[in-house]
Design a protein around this motif. Structure first.
Motif, PDB file in Angstrom:
ATOM      1  N   GLY A   9       0.815  -1.203   0.000  1.00  0.00           N
ATOM      2  CA  GLY A   9       0.000   0.000   0.000  1.00  0.00           C
ATOM      3  C   GLY A   9       0.844   1.246   0.000  1.00  0.00           C
ATOM      4  N   MET A  10       1.945   1.215   0.723  1.00  0.00           N
ATOM      5  CA  MET A  10       2.817   2.380   0.782  1.00  0.00           C
ATOM      6  C   MET A  10       3.467   2.616  -0.575  1.00  0.00           C
ATOM      7  N   ALA A  11       3.906   1.548  -1.189  1.00  0.00           N
ATOM      8  CA  ALA A  11       4.562   1.687  -2.486  1.00  0.00           C
ATOM      9  C   ALA A  11       3.592   2.273  -3.503  1.00  0.00           C
ATOM     10  N   ASP A  12       2.343   1.817  -3.429  1.00  0.00           N
ATOM     11  CA  ASP A  12       1.331   2.330  -4.334  1.00  0.00           C
ATOM     12  C   ASP A  12       1.087   3.811  -4.089  1.00  0.00           C
ATOM     13  N   ALA A  13       0.958   4.174  -2.830  1.00  0.00           N
ATOM     14  CA  ALA A  13       0.667   5.569  -2.495  1.00  0.00           C
ATOM     15  C   ALA A  13       1.774   6.494  -2.955  1.00  0.00           C
ATOM     16  N   SER A  14       3.002   6.018  -2.915  1.00  0.00           N
ATOM     17  CA  SER A  14       4.120   6.890  -3.271  1.00  0.00           C
ATOM     18  C   SER A  14       4.106   7.260  -4.745  1.00  0.00           C
ATOM     19  N   ARG A  15       3.362   6.512  -5.558  1.00  0.00           N
ATOM     20  CA  ARG A  15       3.327   6.808  -6.991  1.00  0.00           C
ATOM     21  C   ARG A  15       2.163   7.716  -7.381  1.00  0.00           C
ATOM     22  N   VAL A  16       1.260   7.908  -6.468  1.00  0.00           N
ATOM     23  CA  VAL A  16       0.035   8.637  -6.810  1.00  0.00           C
ATOM     24  C   VAL A  16       0.300  10.125  -6.942  1.00  0.00           C
ATOM     25  N   ILE A  17      -0.168  10.684  -8.033  1.00  0.00           N
ATOM     26  CA  ILE A  17      -0.147  12.140  -8.172  1.00  0.00           C
ATOM     27  C   ILE A  17      -1.592  12.578  -8.219  1.00  0.00           C
ATOM     28  N   ASP A  18      -2.032  13.216  -7.189  1.00  0.00           N
ATOM     29  CA  ASP A  18      -3.445  13.523  -7.032  1.00  0.00           C
ATOM     30  C   ASP A  18      -3.579  14.978  -6.646  1.00  0.00           C
ATOM     31  N   ALA A  19      -4.728  15.533  -6.895  1.00  0.00           N
ATOM     32  CA  ALA A  19      -4.931  16.943  -6.559  1.00  0.00           C
ATOM     33  C   ALA A  19      -5.187  17.097  -5.068  1.00  0.00           C
ATOM     34  N   ALA A  20      -4.453  18.000  -4.442  1.00  0.00           N
ATOM     35  CA  ALA A  20      -4.711  18.290  -3.033  1.00  0.00           C
ATOM     36  C   ALA A  20      -6.004  19.074  -2.911  1.00  0.00           C
ATOM     37  N   LEU A  21      -6.631  18.971  -1.746  1.00  0.00           N
ATOM     38  CA  LEU A  21      -7.853  19.725  -1.509  1.00  0.00           C
ATOM     39  C   LEU A  21      -7.519  21.196  -1.358  1.00  0.00           C
ATOM     40  N   PRO A  22      -8.403  22.057  -1.802  1.00  0.00           N
ATOM     41  CA  PRO A  22      -8.132  23.491  -1.621  1.00  0.00           C
ATOM     42  C   PRO A  22      -8.147  23.872  -0.148  1.00  0.00           C
ATOM     43  N   ILE A  23      -7.363  24.860   0.185  1.00  0.00           N
ATOM     44  CA  ILE A  23      -7.319  25.361   1.564  1.00  0.00           C
ATOM     45  C   ILE A  23      -8.120  26.651   1.617  1.00  0.00           C
ATOM     46  N   ASP A  24      -9.160  26.643   2.459  1.00  0.00           N
ATOM     47  CA  ASP A  24      -9.950  27.861   2.629  1.00  0.00           C
ATOM     48  C   ASP A  24      -9.128  28.873   3.415  1.00  0.00           C
ATOM     49  N   GLY A  25      -9.406  30.137   3.201  1.00  0.00           N
ATOM     50  CA  GLY A  25      -8.650  31.159   3.902  1.00  0.00           C
ATOM     51  C   GLY A  25      -9.226  31.479   5.274  1.00  0.00           C
ATOM     52  N   GLY A  26      -8.399  32.059   6.092  1.00  0.00           N
ATOM     53  CA  GLY A  26      -8.834  32.623   7.374  1.00  0.00           C
ATOM     54  C   GLY A  26      -9.467  31.645   8.314  1.00  0.00           C
ATOM     55  N   ALA A  27     -10.495  32.127   9.010  1.00  0.00           N
ATOM     56  CA  ALA A  27     -11.085  31.340  10.087  1.00  0.00           C
ATOM     57  C   ALA A  27     -11.742  30.064   9.563  1.00  0.00           C
ATOM     58  N   PRO A  57      -0.004  -1.820   8.248  1.00  0.00           N
ATOM     59  CA  PRO A  57      -0.648  -2.339   7.030  1.00  0.00           C
ATOM     60  C   PRO A  57      -2.174  -2.270   7.086  1.00  0.00           C
ATOM     61  N   ARG A  58      -2.728  -1.962   8.249  1.00  0.00           N
ATOM     62  CA  ARG A  58      -4.188  -1.851   8.350  1.00  0.00           C
ATOM     63  C   ARG A  58      -4.730  -0.580   7.701  1.00  0.00           C
ATOM     64  N   VAL A  59      -3.849   0.327   7.325  1.00  0.00           N
ATOM     65  CA  VAL A  59      -4.273   1.515   6.567  1.00  0.00           C
ATOM     66  C   VAL A  59      -4.037   1.210   5.087  1.00  0.00           C
ATOM     67  N   ASP A  60      -5.117   1.156   4.324  1.00  0.00           N
ATOM     68  CA  ASP A  60      -4.985   0.680   2.938  1.00  0.00           C
ATOM     69  C   ASP A  60      -4.529   1.787   1.982  1.00  0.00           C
ATOM     70  N   ALA A  61      -4.239   1.392   0.757  1.00  0.00           N
ATOM     71  CA  ALA A  61      -3.666   2.319  -0.228  1.00  0.00           C
ATOM     72  C   ALA A  61      -4.631   3.450  -0.560  1.00  0.00           C
ATOM     73  N   ALA A  62      -5.927   3.127  -0.670  1.00  0.00           N
ATOM     74  CA  ALA A  62      -6.902   4.174  -1.012  1.00  0.00           C
ATOM     75  C   ALA A  62      -6.966   5.230   0.094  1.00  0.00           C
ATOM     76  N   THR A  63      -6.928   4.773   1.333  1.00  0.00           N
ATOM     77  CA  THR A  63      -6.941   5.723   2.452  1.00  0.00           C
ATOM     78  C   THR A  63      -5.685   6.582   2.436  1.00  0.00           C
ATOM     79  N   ARG A  64      -4.557   5.975   2.150  1.00  0.00           N
ATOM     80  CA  ARG A  64      -3.297   6.741   2.093  1.00  0.00           C
ATOM     81  C   ARG A  64      -3.385   7.840   1.037  1.00  0.00           C
ATOM     82  N   ARG A  65      -3.968   7.518  -0.098  1.00  0.00           N
ATOM     83  CA  ARG A  65      -4.103   8.527  -1.154  1.00  0.00           C
ATOM     84  C   ARG A  65      -4.982   9.695  -0.688  1.00  0.00           C
ATOM     85  N   GLU A  66      -6.083   9.348  -0.016  1.00  0.00           N
ATOM     86  CA  GLU A  66      -6.986  10.400   0.451  1.00  0.00           C
ATOM     87  C   GLU A  66      -6.332  11.253   1.537  1.00  0.00           C
ATOM     88  N   VAL A  67      -5.656  10.604   2.463  1.00  0.00           N
ATOM     89  CA  VAL A  67      -4.975  11.365   3.529  1.00  0.00           C
ATOM     90  C   VAL A  67      -3.962  12.318   2.910  1.00  0.00           C
TER      91      VAL A  67
END
Lengths: 63, 248
Positions: free
Chosen positions: A34-52, B164-174
């Motif tokens: 799962g970590m290896a997969d996540a490291s390859r993902v290029i995804d859009a970050a959520l926008p950050i609202d301003g101020g309060a 490992p209990r945190v899956d790949a989809a959750t990692r992407r969202e986080v």
């Protein structure tokens, strides 16, 4: 005062090792699929609202 | 926990107005610690609902139990500065962030990230700079106790996301949420630090507020963002967000 590297080791390296066995080598990559997969993902970050408005995502702090 | 010193000559020697200000700060800090305990109990419950690793659950339960003890230590300092007993503050209602747009499971992971990985890691850095500025035996002993526990509390999050209990989809969202979480929580620290005396009170674990906030920023840059990368969560967005911040 401890360095950032010491703090990183104390909380991140040691903490991660409790469940993933990352050990003491902070340069060692995780072998979890799962970590290896996540490291390859290029995804859009959520926008950050301003101020309060942005603070609705903040958690309780000790201070 | 080691027995605390009965007296602290640095407190006895402090000017009355500074003692009064510090008594107020520590009474307020006690209230915050109690609120953190309530929040940690909720995070522990959510981690259990996520079927988090048993090690994570044990740490989280301990964290929830630690915070009321921290509040007692804060009251001990408040009383030492006031020269009179400090009343236990009433419980404060605590609501965890809704994180609008996140599903139920993701919201629970985000709570663990915000409470443990981000806020408790910043707390470690904040207490470090405070401890660095503490001269008296009671003040130092209480800060050491807090720092030791906050390190454990931060580990709850890092252990969870390394699991490992945190899956790949959750990692992407986080990863997508990280800039928003970091921004919100760092702003929360900034506003609370701004409440402290700008010049600090030398020797009493209260450095100038600019130094405190720089410690919080440095923790984000040097510990938290690399920490997420270490546990397998893409930190590129978070790093880009940090790079976009104005220098302080």
């Amino acid at each position: 005062m401890p360095s950032a590297k010491q703090l990183f080791h104390a909380i991140v390296i040691v903490g991660a090792a409790l469940t993933a066995g990352c050990g003491d080598d902070e340069s060692k990559p995780s072998t979890d699929a799962g970590m290896a997969d996540a490291s390859r993902v290029i995804d859009a970050a959520l926008p950050i609202d301003g101020g309060a408005d942005a603070r609705v995502d903040a958690m309780v702090i000790i201070l | 926990m080691k027995a605390l010193p009965e007296r602290d000559p640095t407190i006895d020697a402090l000017a009355p107005e500074s003692r009064s200000r510090l008594a107020t700060i520590w009474a307020q800090r006690a209230e915050s610690e109690l609120a953190a305990g309530v929040a940690f109990a909720a995070v522990a419950r959510e981690l259990r609902e996520l079927d988090a690793d048993p090690v994570v659950l044990e740490l989280a339960d301990q964290a929830a139990a630690d915070e009321p003890r921290h509040a007692e230590l804060c009251l001990r300092l408040a009383a030492a500065y006031a020269g009179a007993p400090a009343a236990t503050p009433p419980p404060r209602a605590v609501t965890l962030p809704e994180h609008a747009g996140a599903g139920d499971a993701l919201r629970k992971h985000l709570h663990a990230a915000g409470m443990c990985c981000i806020n408790e890691s910043i707390a470690c850095a904040f207490i470090e700079v405070c401890l660095d500025d503490a001269a008296g035996p009671l003040v130092r002993a209480i800060h050491r106790e807090h720092l030791s526990d906050e390190i454990e509390h931060a580990r709850v999050g890092w252990a969870h996301f390394a699991s490992p209990r945190v899956d790949a989809a959750t990692r992407r969202e986080v990863a997508r949420w990280l800039p928003r979480l970091l921004s919100a929580n760092l702003e929360n620290w900034r506003s609370r630090i701004a409440w402290l005396p700008a010049d600090g009170i030398a020797g009493h674990a209260l450095p100038p507020s600019a130094r405190c906030f720089e410690a919080a920023r440095a923790a984000v840059r040097d510990v938290i963002i690399p920490g997420f990368a270490h546990v397998g969560i893409d930190a590129a967005h978070a790093a880009a967000w940090f790079a976009s911040l104005r220098p302080q």
